[in-house]
Design an enzyme around this catalytic site. Structure first.
Site, PDB file in Angstrom:
ATOM      1  N   CYS A   1      46.480  41.406  56.872  1.00 52.08           N
ATOM      2  CA  CYS A   1      46.761  40.085  56.288  1.00 52.08           C
ATOM      3  C   CYS A   1      45.598  39.123  56.550  1.00 52.08           C
ATOM      4  O   CYS A   1      45.344  38.755  57.696  1.00 52.08           O
ATOM      5  CB  CYS A   1      48.064  39.570  56.902  1.00 52.08           C
ATOM      6  SG  CYS A   1      48.399  37.826  56.628  1.00 52.08           S
TER       7      CYS A   1
ATOM      8  N   CYS B   1      46.495  35.814  58.223  1.00 57.18           N
ATOM      9  CA  CYS B   1      46.862  36.070  59.615  1.00 57.18           C
ATOM     10  C   CYS B   1      45.612  36.129  60.496  1.00 57.18           C
ATOM     11  O   CYS B   1      45.601  35.611  61.609  1.00 57.18           O
ATOM     12  CB  CYS B   1      47.615  37.392  59.741  1.00 57.18           C
ATOM     13  SG  CYS B   1      49.167  37.462  58.834  1.00 57.18           S
TER      14      CYS B   1
END
Length: 106
Positions: free
Chosen positions: A28, A31
Site C-alpha cells: 500500500c 501506508c
C-alpha cells in the site's frame, strides 16, 4: 518506534492509555507514506500516545473484527476500547492536532 502487533497481541498492547493502531500492508503506497509520519508523531507526543502497526495481510481476523475496509486505516484506542476510526493518509499536522485534541479531552 511503533510496536508491531498481531491478531494475538493487539489487545495486550492497547490496554493502557491511548494507542493509535495503524492497519496497513506492505503493498500500500499511502501506508508507506504514513509510516514515517506516525514515527514523528509518536516522538513529538512524548509517550502520551503509543503507535502500533498491524499488517492486515498477516492479521486478517483483527482487520475484519474492526471493519477495516480500506487502508491505511487508524483506530484510536483508549484503555482497550476503540474510540474512533480515521481512514486514509493524513499529514503530520492533521494527526498531531487530532491526537492532541483527544488527549486534552481526557
Amino acid at each position: 518506534m511503533p510496536v508491531k502487533v498481531t491478531d494475538t497481541t493487539l489487545q495486550n498492547e492497547v490496554q493502557e492509555g491511548f494507542t493509535l493502531v495503524d492497519f496497513w500492508a506492505p503493498w500500500c503506497g499511502p501506508c508507506k507514506m504514513l509510516g514515517p509520519v506516525l514515527e514523528e508523531v509518536e516522538g513529538d507526543l512524548n509517550g502520551k500516545v503509543k503507535i502500533a502497526k498491524l499488517n492486515i495481510d498477516e492479521n486478517q481476523a483483527t482487520a475484519s473484527e474492526y471493519g477495516v475496509m480500506s487502508i491505511p486505516t487508524m483506530i484510536l484506542f483508549k484503555d482497550g476500547t476503540p474510540v474512533e476510526k480515521v481512514v486514509g493518509y493524513h499529514p503530520k499536522e492533521v494527526l498531531m492536532n487530532y491526537l492532541s485534541e483527544k488527549i486534552a479531552a481526557e
